[in-house]
Structures are given as structure tokens and as C-alpha cells.
Write an enzyme that holds these catalytic residues in place. Structure first.
Site, PDB file in Angstrom:
ATOM      1  N   ASP A 101      62.458  47.016  48.676  1.00  0.00           N
ATOM      2  CA  ASP A 101      63.578  46.995  49.614  1.00  0.00           C
ATOM      3  C   ASP A 101      64.203  45.619  49.771  1.00  0.00           C
ATOM      4  O   ASP A 101      65.343  45.498  50.215  1.00  0.00           O
ATOM      5  CB  ASP A 101      63.124  47.521  50.982  1.00  0.00           C
ATOM      6  CG  ASP A 101      62.680  48.975  50.919  1.00  0.00           C
ATOM      7  OD1 ASP A 101      61.702  49.243  50.204  1.00  0.00           O
ATOM      8  OD2 ASP A 101      63.288  49.822  51.577  1.00  0.00           O
ATOM      9  N   GLU A 153      62.028  58.757  42.108  1.00  0.00           N
ATOM     10  CA  GLU A 153      60.748  59.103  42.730  1.00  0.00           C
ATOM     11  C   GLU A 153      60.421  60.593  42.713  1.00  0.00           C
ATOM     12  O   GLU A 153      59.244  60.954  42.774  1.00  0.00           O
ATOM     13  CB  GLU A 153      60.641  58.578  44.173  1.00  0.00           C
ATOM     14  CG  GLU A 153      60.569  57.071  44.270  1.00  0.00           C
ATOM     15  CD  GLU A 153      60.284  56.585  45.677  1.00  0.00           C
ATOM     16  OE1 GLU A 153      60.705  57.258  46.634  1.00  0.00           O
ATOM     17  OE2 GLU A 153      59.620  55.549  45.813  1.00  0.00           O
TER      18      GLU A 153
END
Length: 789
Positions: free
Chosen positions: A346, A484
Site C-alpha cells: 500500500d 488476488e
């Protein structure tokens, strides 16, 4: 929601966790959730406090296996302060009548104000007004002022303030099968008549925690120590219309702090010399005013108000105090226990904003990675690779912290977690090193720590690539991309995918940039680096070859997310939306049905399209040209359209990336995704996840959407490159930058005109480049440029 306040009216138990996250107060060193001080942790309230970088590792029995997890620790609760009338139970919003309740978060000053009126029956009421702060000037202090006013009665009010060491990590329901008891050896004592202390330590990491509390009241204070709590009690005499005040001042230290000998001694000494609440509030407000001058975004309307809230939470998690710490970017801030406080990729969405406002913080966050470079090299060797393999989830020491199993709340099943195969986190670190150095001009970092990280990440990618003779290209196999959802091929015996386009293109970028850097290094430094790492010309030649021949798959005229993606089945998107409504977590829905998302052309979040987020159209075109591939505007448009209709946006980052790309492409749908990114946490669009901690990457990313996305701002080759795009809903904005030593460079866009002001100083001029134009602005000058429609 007003320009500088965030307000809630009325008490709603179902909304309490969300409000607690969004009303968290912090200063970059520690943060405390916006819970009621009179409430303990339960299914409604969760008064957690978290210290940056304070982790502990425990082992639990889950799904017939021993599972080890490291968590950011919920440290002792300093906030606790409860009250009751003589002979009556303690007042809480869940057990008493709430006549009025208002919560106001003052963004300008970092103060949380709360007003609650409890009904006591027979026309009697008690009004409680509180002001809370986590000090931004002194990162080890917090304070709580509580004012009690009786209405329609006189009587004695019992007040009890506590430091509570009996807390656990229990803020995320799906983790509750895991051991959450991180604190041990709780001891309490009295320092002065008005000051108590609590000390404890974490069970395995052995971090010592010291906390001291000073209570001020217009009545005598008594003390009681009952492990694991220490309490201070007073009795206030209330009469109608007269306000009685209690001030609680707290100091917090851990053994990770520099320049102390013992955290308990440091906490007791600090709270002892701390001034009163009014003086603390004054210096706290001054510190916040200075932060806002450096960082504030000027955007009109609702979008501007939300952006200011996002900036507030970024600054509370990563403040200038962070520059003195060995910490990374916690994906969910210091606001809760989701993701166990771990550091993911992030920072890729956070550092680009910080680079141009708080470069000292960016450098500290990159040094967190550099200190763990040896651990990343160890992980690579264990996997049979050279170079550095950074973990997908990082915590205290840089080992891989990704859980081995995760719980699907829909099915109740614990499932294998293969997200540790997201090796592209290394490319994100390299990208952040490059972006930071371009924005700050910090060549010293680039030539030392930065060069070492880039070299070892490039080495890993070159070693991971294998040559495919029939294809005539290098391939990277067995990875998971940013999506993902896809972690294996359908019915495959082992996890991993081949030639994820994002992974391969960014690997090529890392190799290319590292080769450029090594060529540009001063010869003595280059020789040192080569000697320390065993780098030779043959290895550099391989890097160059791999950077030009990595395989990027295509299907039906679009970039494939990975090799074989085009062979997957199409999903009945309309049918699933009709059946389930919210399908953001499509993976959980399909698994609960006995199916798997690996069978379908369906993505959780932007994957291939991340390339358009990281790289300008010109740079992306150059990357594909280096790879011997053609990426024209039409191919990119088809690629965007393809994934736009096959993404469920199960991550708050997805709307941000899509909004960024569509805005740059001048597409009408851009604002829809920008709004989703803006409202991700305030509307809790992920269905309850914000109550477990805010999404820091998405919040910082929305700030950067204005700073770099809409302006087309790039920092490269010693210049500010600008290519603004019109977005009707965000057509006017302004902000300051700190660019290569020029403090307060002001960019203001309004009515199709871009105004750039460079404040007076003795720093060098700023070169500004726009399509077809270049200007040089000396300190003290302002340039006004008319933009094309």
C-alpha cells in the site's frame, strides 16, 4: 460534514465501530480509536490503542494446524473513564437513556469533541462534554477533558479513571479463533498523589510498555491497584447549572523509543512535567496548523471535505514523528486490527503523496525496507533465488507475515492463503525509491540505500526469469498478481500463475531503471557496490537481455492478465448481481458455493490496469517498445474496456485506479469510480471493514489523484512535468508542494488556467514542462498558463 469538521448526531450502536475508526486520533507514534471512554470492549465498542511498529508473535491452533501470526498490539487502554450517581449503575449509552448525542471531529485541530446527555428519569439529566487529543507536538502525550453538568438534580457523581492492561486483540471477528492475548507482566503503582502508572510487556517480542496517568479534579482523588488495572477515583458534588471538570493526562513510552533508559521512568517523568489541558491544547493546535500549511488540498464541495478527512487520517498515521521511527506503512493505519497491522504494497499509493510534502517521512519509510533488505535476501536464498524477495506482508523484522490460512466468513471454512506469491511487492518498493528520489532530489539516498535495494530487487527478477526456447522470450512463473482472486490455474495441483503481465512489465521497468542508475553512479560508489554484491558485467548483460525479452501475453487484441487468462470461462455477472447484490467479494461467494474464482475471467481489483496507474501513457509505450511489443492507444482502450467489465472491485484501491485511468483517458465513467474511492471508508462500501481500520492506501491515493492524476504531474529529469486533464466534477483545485528544496510551491487550477507560484528563497529555480511548452520560475515568481480545452 462541514469544511473542517466531521460530525455525527444521535447514538447508533450499529454504526459505532465505523465511527470509532473514522474518529481515531493519532500523531504518527500512536493512535486511539474514537470510542466512548465509559465503554469497555464488546460487540459494539472497541477502544483500541496502537503504537507504530509494536508487534508481537503468537501461535494458535486453527483448522488442525499450528498457525503463527504476528500482530500490531492493542496496548493498555489509557482512555477509560466512567461515571455514575451514588447507588446507581455506571452510565453507558447501551444501558441508560440517551437524550442527545453529538460527536464532532475537528480536523483543523485534531480534537474529538463529544456531547452526550443521559436521561436519569423524573426530568433529571446529566450532560457529559469531552475533548480528547493525542498530542501532535509531543508524540508521547494524550489528554481527555470531561465536563459534567447536572440538570434538574443535585448529587454526588462517582468518577473512575483507569489504565487497563487487561486488553486483548479482539477487534476483528474472523481472527477470534486466534490467540489475541499479547500483554503480560502487568504491574501498577503510584508516582505522586495525582499520578498512577502501569507497566507491562509483550509476550514474545518482549517490548516493554510504560504508561502514566495524571488526574486533575476539584475533589480528592483515591487510588486502587488491582492487576491488570490501576484506577483513580473521585467524587464530584453536582448542582444544577454548575459544571465540574476532570482532566486526564497520559504519557506512553515503549522500549523501542530512542533516548530513554526505561519506558516506565520516561512515561512518569513526561506526564509529571506535562502542562495543564489548556496549554496542551494550545501547542497541539499549533502543531496541526503547521501540518495543514504544508499539506492541505484546496478542493471545493463535498469532494474537498472528504479529501480533507482522508488527509487528516494519513497525517495521523504518518506524521513528521514517523521520520524518527523504524516503521512501515500499515495498510489499515493505526486505526484497528485488520490485516494485523501489517505492511503490504500500500505504500505504493501513499509515498507519491508524501514525497511532495513530507519527504523526510518517505525516506524513513524506505529505510524501513532497507533495514530488512538482508532478510529479503535470506528469503530469496531459501527459495533458491538470488537477490531480494521482499515479503507480501511485513511486520517487525521483515520476514513473511502472510497467514497460511484465511477464513471465509460465508462458508466458515479455513482455506490456504497463497497471497505470499505476490512478489511484485519488490517492484513497488523499487518504484517508490525512484519516485522519492526524483521528487526530493535526494541523490545521497539514491546512490546508497536506494541503489542497494534496486540492485537486489533487479537481481531477483533476472534470476526468477527463465528462457523459453520455442517462445524466444523469458518467463516468470508461479506468481500471483495484484488481482488476488486468481492464485492458481483451474484444477492445478499447486498454486501460482505464469507471466502475470503486471509482474513482468514492472520487472522489466526495475531492471531498466537499475541499469540506468548503475551507469550514472559515481565510479567509486559503483565499484564499492559491485564489490559488496559480487556484481559483474556478465550479470548486467543478462539484466539487459531479460528486460527486453520478458513475455507479456495477449488474447483477443488485449493484454492478458496472465498466460491462459483468455481460456478461462466467462462469469454470469448479471446473474450473480441479481442473486447476491453486492459481489465485491466474489471469491468468497463462489467458494461458499463449492466453486472457485480461478475458473473465471473475473478480478477482485485492477491488475493489468495498474500499469496505467503507475506509468504515464508515454512511459508505458516506451516500456512495451523496449520489450519489442506494440501498445497503441486502441489496444490500451480495448484492454481497459475488457477488465472494466470483469472486475468486482473487492478492494478499495480498485475504484481509485480505475478513476485515475479513466480520468486520464477523458472517459465519462471516471467520476463514478472517483466517487467510489472517495466514499470507500465514510460509506463503508466494503461492508463492515472500515470498523476494523481505515484503508490508508485508498485515502492517500485519492489525495494523489488530485495531486498527480488530474494534473498529470511527474517529477523526472529535474523538472515538474504537467499535463492536466479536465474532469468537470473536479475542475478547480490547489495545493502546495515541497519540490527539491523549494518549500510551498503553489499549484492552482481554475477556469482553465494553471497558476504556479514559487515562494521567495535562495533555492534554485523550478523548471516546469507542459506539452509543447517549458517555463523556468525563479523563487518569488508566478507563472500563469492557459490550458487547452
Amino acid at each position: 460534514m462541514t469544511g473542517w469538521t466531521w460530525e455525527y448526531e444521535g447514538y447508533e450502536a450499529a454504526d459505532e465501530r465505523l465511527r470509532e475508526s473514522l474518529c481515531t486520533l493519532g500523531n504518527g507514534y500512536f493512535a486511539t480509536r474514537g470510542a466512548f471512554p465509559e465503554c469497555s470492549a464488546d460487540d459494539i465498542h472497541y477502544p483500541g490503542t496502537y503504537v507504530a511498529g509494536c508487534y508481537n508473535r503468537l501461535t494458535s491452533d486453527v483448522a488442525d494446524r499450528r498457525v503463527e501470526n504476528e500482530d500490531m498490539v492493542n496496548v493498555p487502554n489509557w482512555l477509560s473513564l466512567r461515571f455514575r450517581l451514588s447507588g446507581r449503575p455506571w452510565l453507558t449509552p447501551d444501558t441508560a437513556t440517551v437524550l442527545e448525542h453529538r460527536l464532532v471531529l475537528h480536523l483543523s485541530s485534531g480534537v474529538l469533541e463529544r456531547l452526550t446527555q443521559y436521561g436519569l428519569g423524573n426530568g433529571r439529566a446529566l450532560t457529559v462534554r469531552q475533548q480528547r487529543l493525542v498530542h501532535m507536538a509531543d508524540p508521547h502525550l494524550a489528554a481527555l477533558r470531561t465536563e459534567f453538568t447536572a440538570d434538574g438534580f443535585s448529587g454526588e457523581l462517582h468518577v473512575e479513571a483507569a489504565l487497563d492492561g487487561g486488553v486483548t486483540n479482539a477487534g476483528v471477528p474472523r481472527y477470534r479463533d486466534l490467540d489475541g492475548l499479547h500483554l503480560t507482566h502487568e504491574h501498577a503503582g503510584t508516582a505522586e498523589h495525582d499520578t498512577v502508572w502501569l507497566r507491562c510487556r509483550t509476550r514474545t517480542s518482549d517490548i516493554r510498555i510504560g504508561m502514566a496517568s495524571r488526574l486533575g479534579a476539584d475533589a480528592p482523588v483515591t487510588v486502587r491497584h488491582a492487576r491488570p488495572r490501576t484506577t483513580q477515583r473521585t467524587r464530584l458534588r453536582l448542582t444544577p447549572g454548575r459544571t465540574a471538570t476532570v482532566d486526564k493526562t497520559v504519557a506512553l513510552h515503549t522500549s523501542r523509543d530512542p533516548a530513554i533508559s526505561d519506558p516506565l521512568h520516561a512515561a512518569v517523568a513526561r506526564v509529571g512535567r506535562a502542562p495543564g489541558f489548556d496549554d496542551l491544547l494550545r501547542t497541539h493546535r499549533t502543531a496541526w496548523a503547521q501540518l495543514w500549511r504544508r499539506a492541505d488540498l484546496e478542493v471545493p464541495g463535498e469532494a474537498g471535505r472528504i479529501l480533507r478527512l482522508h488527509l487528516f487520517h494519513v497525517l495521523q498515521t504518518l506524521s513528521p514523528h514517523t521520520a524518527d521511527l523504524d516503521v512501515g506503512v500499515p495498510a489499515r493505519g493505526l486505526h484497528g486490527e485488520a490485516y494485523r497491522g501489517h505492511v503490504f504494497w500500500d505504500e505504493l499509493f501513499v509515498l507519491p503523496y508524501l514525497n511532495l510534502h513530507f519527504p523526510e517521512v518517505s525516506r524513513a519509510l524506505l529505510n524501513y525496507r532497507h533495514r530488512r533488505l538482508e532478510q529479503a535476501c535470506t528469503a530469496a536464498r531459501a527459495a533458491g533465488r538470488r537477490g531480494a524477495m521482499f515479503p507480501w506482508q511485513s511486520g517487525s523484522d521483515g520476514r513473511e507475515e502472510t497467514q497460511e490460512v484465511h477464513l471465509n466468513p460465508r462458508s466458515g471454512r479455513w482455506l490456504p492463503d497463497h497471497s505470499r506469491l505476490q512478489y511484485h511487492v519488490g517492484s513497488a518498493i523499487a518504484y517508490n525509491v525512484w519516485q522519492y528520489c526524483e521528487a526530493s532530489g535526494d541523490t545521497e539516498f539514491l546512490h546508497t540505500n536506494g541503489a542497494e535495494m534496486l540492485l537486489q530487487i533487479a537481481r531477483f527478477w533476472a534470476d526468477a526469469a527463465t528462457y523459453d526456447e520455442p517462445l524466444g522470450r523469458h518467463r516468470i512463473k508461479g506468481v500471483v498478481g495484484p488481482d488476488e482472486y486468481h492464485d492458481a490455474y483451474p484444477d492445478a495441483a499447486k498454486p501460482g500463475l505464469d507471466d502475470n503481465a503486471y509482474t513482468n512489465v514492472t520487472a522489466s521497468w526495475v531492471l531498466t531503471r537499475t541499469l540506468e542508475l548503475l551507469h550514472a553512479l559515481p565510479e567509486p560508489r559503483r565499484r564499492e557496490l559491485a564489490e559488496r554484491t559480487g556484481l559483474d558485467d556478465d550479470e548486467l548483460q543478462r539484466w539487459d537481455e531479460v528486460s527486453r525479452t520478458l513475455h507479456v501475453p495477449f488474447h483477443q487484441g488485449v493484454i492478458s492478465q496472465f498466460e491462459g487468462y483468455g481460456d478461462l470461462a466467462e462469469l454470469d455477472w448479471h446473474g450473480y448481481r441479481r442473486q447476491y447484490g453486492d459481489i465485491r467479494r466474489l471469491d468468497r461467494i463462489l467458494e461458499a458455493e463449492g466453486d472457485t474464482v480461478n475458473r473465471y475471467q473475473a478480478s477482485k481489483q485492477a491488475d493489468v490496469l495498474m500499469l496505467g496507474y503507475l506509468f504515464s501513457p508515454g512511459e508505458l509505450h516506451s516500456l512495451f517498445t523496449r520489450l519489442g511489443l506494440r501498445l497503441d492507444d486502441e489496444t490500451w482502450r480495448r484492454t481497459v474496456d475488457h477488465y472494466l467489465h470483469r472486475t468486482s472491485h473487492g478492494s478499495t484501491l480498485s475504484g481509485l485506479v480505475h478513476g485515475w485511468i479513466l480520468a486520464r483517458a477523458r472517459r465519462a465513467e471516471a467520476w463514478q469510480f472517483c466517487q467510489e474511492a472517495l466514499r470507500g471508508d465514510i460509506a463503508d462500501v466494503q461492508g463492515g471493514t472500515t470498523g476494523e481500520g481505515i484503508h490508508l492506501g485508498a485515502m492517500a491515493g485519492t489525495l494523489d489523484l488530485v495531486q498527480r492524476g488530474l494534473t498529470g504531474l511527474e517529477t523526472r529529469h529535474g523538472a515538474l512535468w504537467l499535463d492536466p486533464v479536465p474532469l468537470p466534477e473536479l475542475s478547480s483545485y490547489g495545493f502546495n508542494l515541497l519540490y527539491q528544496g523549494n518549500w510551498g510551491v503553489r499549484l492552482q487550477l481554475r477556469h482553465g488556467q494553471l497558476e504556479i507560484t514559487v515562494p521567495s528563497s535562495d533555492v534554485h529555480p523550478v523548471d516546469v514542462r507542459l506539452p509543447g511548452r517549458a517555463v523556468r520560475l525563479a523563487p518569488g515568481e508566478t507563472g500563469r498558463l492557459k490550458l487547452p480545452d
